[in-house]
Design a protein around this motif. Structure first.
Motif, mmCIF file in Angstrom:
data_model
loop_
_atom_site.group_PDB
_atom_site.id
_atom_site.type_symbol
_atom_site.label_atom_id
_atom_site.label_comp_id
_atom_site.label_asym_id
_atom_site.label_seq_id
_atom_site.Cartn_x
_atom_site.Cartn_y
_atom_site.Cartn_z
ATOM 1 N N ALA A 64 0.799 -1.131 -0.095
ATOM 2 C CA ALA A 64 -0.054 -0.235 0.024
ATOM 3 C C ALA A 64 0.488 1.252 0.217
ATOM 4 N N GLN A 65 1.963 1.124 0.462
ATOM 5 C CA GLN A 65 3.075 2.327 0.517
ATOM 6 C C GLN A 65 3.737 2.135 -0.526
ATOM 7 N N GLY A 66 4.069 1.729 -1.454
ATOM 8 C CA GLY A 66 4.901 1.633 -2.415
ATOM 9 C C GLY A 66 6.383 1.008 -1.978
ATOM 10 N N ARG A 67 6.154 -0.051 -0.764
ATOM 11 C CA ARG A 67 7.671 0.049 -0.662
ATOM 12 C C ARG A 67 7.717 -2.060 -0.311
ATOM 13 N N ALA A 68 9.181 -1.841 -0.890
ATOM 14 C CA ALA A 68 9.695 -2.742 -1.095
ATOM 15 C C ALA A 68 9.798 -3.432 0.338
ATOM 16 N N VAL A 69 9.770 -4.637 0.883
ATOM 17 C CA VAL A 69 10.005 -6.086 1.839
ATOM 18 C C VAL A 69 10.561 -6.849 2.110
ATOM 19 N N GLY A 70 11.113 -7.134 3.131
ATOM 20 C CA GLY A 70 13.038 -8.112 3.446
ATOM 21 C C GLY A 70 12.433 -8.591 4.353
ATOM 22 N N VAL A 71 12.873 -9.899 4.288
ATOM 23 C CA VAL A 71 13.020 -10.779 5.477
ATOM 24 C C VAL A 71 13.651 -11.136 6.728
ATOM 25 N N MET A 72 14.177 -11.332 8.011
ATOM 26 C CA MET A 72 15.321 -11.469 8.443
ATOM 27 C C MET A 72 14.834 -12.319 9.735
ATOM 28 N N ALA A 73 14.978 -13.297 9.568
ATOM 29 C CA ALA A 73 14.660 -14.604 10.420
ATOM 30 C C ALA A 73 15.306 -14.609 11.995
ATOM 31 N N THR A 74 16.461 -15.405 11.398
ATOM 32 C CA THR A 74 17.227 -15.715 12.878
ATOM 33 C C THR A 74 18.802 -14.728 12.829
ATOM 34 N N GLY A 75 18.957 -13.803 12.423
ATOM 35 C CA GLY A 75 19.847 -13.254 13.086
ATOM 36 C C GLY A 75 21.324 -12.809 11.800
ATOM 37 N N HIS A 76 21.084 -13.737 10.247
ATOM 38 C CA HIS A 76 22.213 -12.790 9.519
ATOM 39 C C HIS A 76 20.333 -11.458 8.763
#
Length: 485
Positions: free
Chosen positions: A90-102
């Motif tokens: 909705a904001q026109g932003r990218a999505v990043g994912v961080m799970a366990t520390g890297h």
């Protein structure tokens, strides 16, 4: 059943999604309260710049890339991930994912960064020899839950690594020569795609998405959970042979010959590294260049006999080979995982290792070269080379070895490493392994070398279907077909 089936539109096909995009209602279908707070997310789940815990939520162990996301969403459930993706779109932003520390492989500046570390549930079904693993789970948790049942997952050499990211990148671990890539043994996935939908993907449900995510990592959505196969492995004959610097040449030549006739139950690698002179390093290794041969034999018997030719090379600084419960698999590579660091990783896949290749390794990474990097040669082949029962996009099945390098950012270090890798080109398959790639390898021209050409073309086609706006681009990115070059 381990997880409830997807409800509310789970039968909508790719065609429906594509039509939704054409109609222009894709963005207007997502609802946000304001620019940084989306419905279904509580205020204590959203971390903004300048607020308490923002830095803690956004940084990982590897500080080679500094990310300044617009906000970090601390997802505690699947619907939090759905809400975060909808908010970003909705904001026109990218999505990043961080799970366990890297940390993310590219800077998540201005993006919505989803921290899935709170999603760390594991449920083992010993009768089905399977486990349901949530997005932020570390391999240690899966190993510990499976071990009492005499079962093991296809985990990586470090039990601290996140299970989902490792698996969706392919996953080459200590049982891989026997059973194949971890991605080959995923039974189903739950994935939040760029349209904000929670989809169940498997051989009979969204098979294109299932094919693409198993090897394509987070290019097609955020995996919130996966069902994986477990294997009847309860013990290993494993550990390390630590040789002094002056034995490195003999060890590498002997190792190259030794690997030519090994059964698939034998996994191994060699690490060449200068150990720091620090109290945490075992005294026999402290401050010394060490050639570390790592062994993991999962057969019922015969491991000690198979290793005898390596033991006969000469005296060792340490010999930790022993029969062990599989739950102690992390002691074999004994990789540090707790302290923050800055490292630039790169790798190449090799089709063979003969005398000339070993001499090249010695010239660049042996003790006389005083290399400013570590180098690991890992044996592939065996089941890695066989296509899985349910096809996926994992590449590199033609490799006999992987060669991994890690270097710190001191001046000249990366140039020395790149000269080393360039001199290995005569033995290279031309490919790379995404799980061993670093922050310098995010160019799509490099990413595509991790896949067979036809598979990469199909991936760009599917990206154009599932994520035409390239919302999921904070990664080793596969651009949608229209943006490909």
């Amino acid at each position: 059943m381990l997880v409830d089936p997807v409800s509310g539109g789970a039968d909508r096909g790719v065609g429906d999604f594509a039509g939704h995009m054409v109609s222009g209602s894709y963005k207007t279908a997502v609802h946000c309260v304001d620019t940084l707070t989306c419905m279904n997310l509580s205020s204590d789940q959203i971390f903004r710049p300048g607020e308490h815990a923002y830095d803690q939520e956004r940084v990982g162990l590897n500080r080679a890339v500094e990310s300044r996301p617009a906000c970090v969403v601390g997802a505690a459930g699947e619907q939090d991930v759905v809400a975060a993706v909808r908010m970003a779109v909705a904001q026109g932003r990218a999505v990043g994912v961080m799970a366990t520390g890297h940390s993310p492989s590219v800077a998540a500046d201005g993006a919505v960064l989803i921290n899935t570390g709170r999603l760390n549930g594991v449920e083992v079904n010993p009768q089905a020899r399977s486990a349901w693993v949530e997005a932020g789970t570390r391999w240690r948790q899966v190993v510990e839950r499976a071990a009492p049942h005499g079962l093991a997952p296809l985990n990586g050499s470090s039990p601290n690594v996140g299970a989902v990211g490792y698996t969706t990148g392919g996953g080459a671990g200590l049982l891989g020569r026997r059973f194949g890539f971890a991605a080959d043994h995923v039974r189903r996935l739950r994935v939040v795609t760029a349209d904000g939908r929670l989809r169940e993907a498997g051989p009979g449900s969204d098979p294109d998405l299932f094919w693409a995510v198993r090897g394509g990592k987070d290019n097609f959505g955020v995996v919130v959970g996966m069902e994986i196969e477990l294997f009847p492995v309860s013990r290993l004959y494993g550990g390390g042979l630590y040789f002094p610097a002056d034995a490195t040449g003999d060890v590498l030549h002997a190792y190259a010959e030794w690997t030519r006739s090994l059964p698939e139950h034998m996994a191994s690698s060699v690490l060449l590294a200068q150990n720091p002179d620090l109290p945490g390093v075992p005294a026999p290794l402290r401050g010394r260049f060490v050639t570390h041969v790592r062994i993991a034999f999962s057969g019922a018997e015969g491991g000690e006999d198979l290793v005898r030719p390596l033991r006969e090379i000469g005296p060792t600084l340490m010999d930790t080979l022993r029969d062990m419960p599989y739950a102690e698999v992390g002691t074999i590579h004994h990789e540090p995982t707790d302290a923050p660091y800055v490292a630039y990783d790169r790798n190449v896949l090799l089709h063979e290792i003969g005398k000339d290749a070993v001499d090249t390794l010695l010239a660049h990474a042996g003790p006389d070269a005083q290399p400013p990097f570590i180098a690991e040669l890992r044996h592939f082949g065996g089941a890695y080379a066989r296509p899985p029962e349910t096809p996926n996009c994992v590449g590199g099945r033609d490799a006999a070895f992987s060669l991994f390098t890690g270097v710190t950012p001191a001046p000249g270090n990366r140039e020395a490493r790149d000269r080393f890798l360039a001199d290995l080109r005569p033995w290279s398959t031309g490919g790379t392994n995404i799980n061993f790639a670093g922050v310098e390898d995010t160019d799509p021209a490099i990413v595509r070398t991790a896949y067979r050409p036809a598979d990469y073309t199909r991936l760009t086609d599917l990206k154009a279907v599932y994520d035409p706006g390239n919302v999921f681009r904070i990664n080793f990115n596969i651009p949608p077909k229209e943006a490909s070059t």
